[in-house]
Scaffold this motif. Structure first.
Motif, PDB file in Angstrom:
ATOM      1  N   LEU A  15      -5.621  32.436  11.476  1.00  0.00           N
ATOM      2  CA  LEU A  15      -4.305  32.393  12.471  1.00  0.00           C
ATOM      3  C   LEU A  15      -3.268  31.984  11.657  1.00  0.00           C
ATOM      4  CD1 LEU A  15      -5.703  30.468  15.617  1.00  0.00           C
ATOM      5  CD2 LEU A  15      -5.555  32.993  15.547  1.00  0.00           C
ATOM      6  N   ALA A  39       1.595  40.459  14.475  1.00  0.00           N
ATOM      7  CA  ALA A  39       0.774  39.348  15.212  1.00  0.00           C
ATOM      8  C   ALA A  39       1.157  39.298  16.623  1.00  0.00           C
ATOM      9  CB  ALA A  39       1.064  38.094  14.345  1.00  0.00           C
ATOM     10  N   ILE A  42      -0.146  33.074  20.392  1.00  0.00           N
ATOM     11  CA  ILE A  42      -1.434  32.599  21.138  1.00  0.00           C
ATOM     12  C   ILE A  42      -0.498  31.357  21.718  1.00  0.00           C
ATOM     13  CG2 ILE A  42      -3.646  31.473  21.125  1.00  0.00           C
ATOM     14  CD1 ILE A  42      -3.984  33.351  18.597  1.00  0.00           C
ATOM     15  N   LYS A  56      -1.965  35.361  16.128  1.00  0.00           N
ATOM     16  CA  LYS A  56      -3.201  35.879  15.798  1.00  0.00           C
ATOM     17  C   LYS A  56      -2.649  37.287  14.963  1.00  0.00           C
ATOM     18  CE  LYS A  56      -7.391  38.188  17.048  1.00  0.00           C
ATOM     19  NZ  LYS A  56      -8.442  38.522  18.031  1.00  0.00           N
TER      20      LYS A  56
END
Length: 82
Positions: A15, A39, A42, A56
């Motif tokens: 991550l 990405a 999150i 992510k």
């Protein structure tokens, strides 16, 4: 596109930790300078005055983006106004 922040680290669980320029909601898509989707956010963590984004990666080699700046597209809310 607005600047989201700089990628500081790629964790062991793959991550990104990003030093945030703005407070960004989860599920926001993040792009590189050429407009490629890199990405998806999150979570937002850390102190209120200096937050970090957890995102992510959705690219094949996420380590090559560490140190780079990511951007997001500001979208209007879909909440209906009365």
């Amino acid at each position: 596109m607005k600047e989201a922040g700089r990628i500081l680290h790629l964790t062991k669980s793959k991550l990104y930790v990003i030093e945030a320029r703005d407070k960004i909601l989860p599920n926001t898509e993040l792009y590189d300078s050429s407009g490629r989707k890199v990405a998806v956010t999150i979570d937002l963590i850390g102190p209120i005055n200096h937050p970090f984004i957890v995102a992510k990666p959705i690219v094949d080699k996420p380590e090559k983006y560490v140190g780079g700046i990511l951007y997001y597209i500001l979208r209007r809310s879909k909440i209906a106004r009365k």
